[in-house]
Design a protein around this motif. Structure first.
Motif, mmCIF file in Angstrom:
data_model
loop_
_atom_site.group_PDB
_atom_site.id
_atom_site.type_symbol
_atom_site.label_atom_id
_atom_site.label_comp_id
_atom_site.label_asym_id
_atom_site.label_seq_id
_atom_site.Cartn_x
_atom_site.Cartn_y
_atom_site.Cartn_z
ATOM 1 N N LEU A 71 44.106 71.166 78.272
ATOM 2 C CA LEU A 71 43.018 70.214 78.045
ATOM 3 C C LEU A 71 41.685 70.620 78.668
ATOM 4 N N ASP A 72 41.691 71.425 79.712
ATOM 5 C CA ASP A 72 40.472 71.726 80.460
ATOM 6 C C ASP A 72 39.502 72.600 79.655
ATOM 7 N N PRO A 73 38.371 72.033 79.190
ATOM 8 C CA PRO A 73 37.437 72.822 78.391
ATOM 9 C C PRO A 73 36.598 73.796 79.212
ATOM 10 N N THR A 74 36.757 73.772 80.537
ATOM 11 C CA THR A 74 36.065 74.746 81.378
ATOM 12 C C THR A 74 36.951 75.964 81.653
ATOM 13 N N LEU A 75 38.191 75.898 81.199
ATOM 14 C CA LEU A 75 39.165 76.986 81.331
ATOM 15 C C LEU A 75 39.426 77.378 82.784
ATOM 16 N N SER A 76 39.428 76.374 83.671
ATOM 17 C CA SER A 76 39.644 76.686 85.084
ATOM 18 C C SER A 76 40.906 76.041 85.667
ATOM 19 N N ASP A 77 41.369 74.924 85.137
ATOM 20 C CA ASP A 77 42.520 74.211 85.691
ATOM 21 C C ASP A 77 43.748 74.423 84.803
ATOM 22 N N HIS A 78 44.614 75.380 85.176
ATOM 23 C CA HIS A 78 45.793 75.718 84.376
ATOM 24 C C HIS A 78 46.849 74.608 84.358
ATOM 25 N N ASP A 79 46.742 73.652 85.272
ATOM 26 C CA ASP A 79 47.716 72.555 85.307
ATOM 27 C C ASP A 79 47.269 71.345 84.483
ATOM 28 N N ASP A 80 46.073 71.405 83.889
ATOM 29 C CA ASP A 80 45.549 70.291 83.094
ATOM 30 C C ASP A 80 46.060 70.428 81.662
ATOM 31 N N LYS A 100 40.277 73.204 70.539
ATOM 32 C CA LYS A 100 40.003 73.673 71.896
ATOM 33 C C LYS A 100 38.826 74.634 71.905
ATOM 34 N N SER A 101 38.767 75.523 70.934
ATOM 35 C CA SER A 101 37.654 76.463 70.828
ATOM 36 C C SER A 101 36.329 75.723 70.657
ATOM 37 N N CYS A 102 36.326 74.693 69.827
ATOM 38 C CA CYS A 102 35.117 73.879 69.628
ATOM 39 C C CYS A 102 34.715 73.169 70.922
ATOM 40 N N ALA A 103 35.698 72.683 71.679
ATOM 41 C CA ALA A 103 35.404 71.989 72.934
ATOM 42 C C ALA A 103 34.817 72.949 73.969
ATOM 43 N N VAL A 104 35.368 74.139 74.056
ATOM 44 C CA VAL A 104 34.845 75.141 74.995
ATOM 45 C C VAL A 104 33.405 75.495 74.620
ATOM 46 N N ASP A 105 33.143 75.679 73.319
ATOM 47 C CA ASP A 105 31.777 75.966 72.854
ATOM 48 C C ASP A 105 30.836 74.807 73.171
#
Length: 144
Positions: A71-80, A100-105
């Motif tokens: 879920l983490d769109p910042t790609l930092s919390d692997h447990d989210d 997910k790709s759209c959210a990260v963008d």
């Protein structure tokens, strides 16, 4: 492409055996996976899960399939993560990857990470048969 899968096998003593498959599983999850751990309580099965898994399969009465959705769109919390129950993990995974790709963008372009995460979770809830958070071990039960 790998489809890292955690295969969970309920035991009669209320514990679980876990198996791992790097290339996913289809018809015979036991034959397509290798042992990872044996005799785990539900909490330890939950501890095995993180964003490094693509799918989770719970064997037992009727096998159940879940996509592990980061879920983490910042790609930092692997447990989210959330577990999305589905009868078609391939299709749900494809849709999830796109969302997910759209959210990260979107976050890269200034959308607040909490807003992007909330939108991801809402979209996932609409597509999955059921949605579980990793702190909720009810998905391991046969009626999960």
């Amino acid at each position: 492409m790998g489809q890292r899968t955690l295969v969970v096998v309920p035991r009669s003593d209320g514990r679980y055996d876990c198996r791992h498959a790097h290339w996913g599983v289809t018809v015979d999850p036991l034959a397509q996976s290798t042992p990872l751990a044996s005799g785990l309580p539900a909490s330890a099965v939950l501890d095995e899960l993180d964003a490094g898994y693509d799918r989770l399969t719970v064997l037992g009465g009727t096998p159940r399939w879940y996509c592990v959705c980061w879920l983490d769109p910042t790609l930092s919390d692997h447990d989210d993560i959330a577990l999305a129950r589905t009868d078609d993990p391939g299709e749900l995974r494809d849709r999830w990857t796109e969302a997910k790709s759209c959210a990260v963008d979107a976050v890269a372009h200034g959308v607040a990470p909490d807003a992007a995460r909330a939108a991801l979770l809402l979209g996932l809830a609409r597509r999955a048969d059921a949605l579980y958070h990793p702190g909720d071990a009810s998905f391991l039960r046969d009626d999960g």
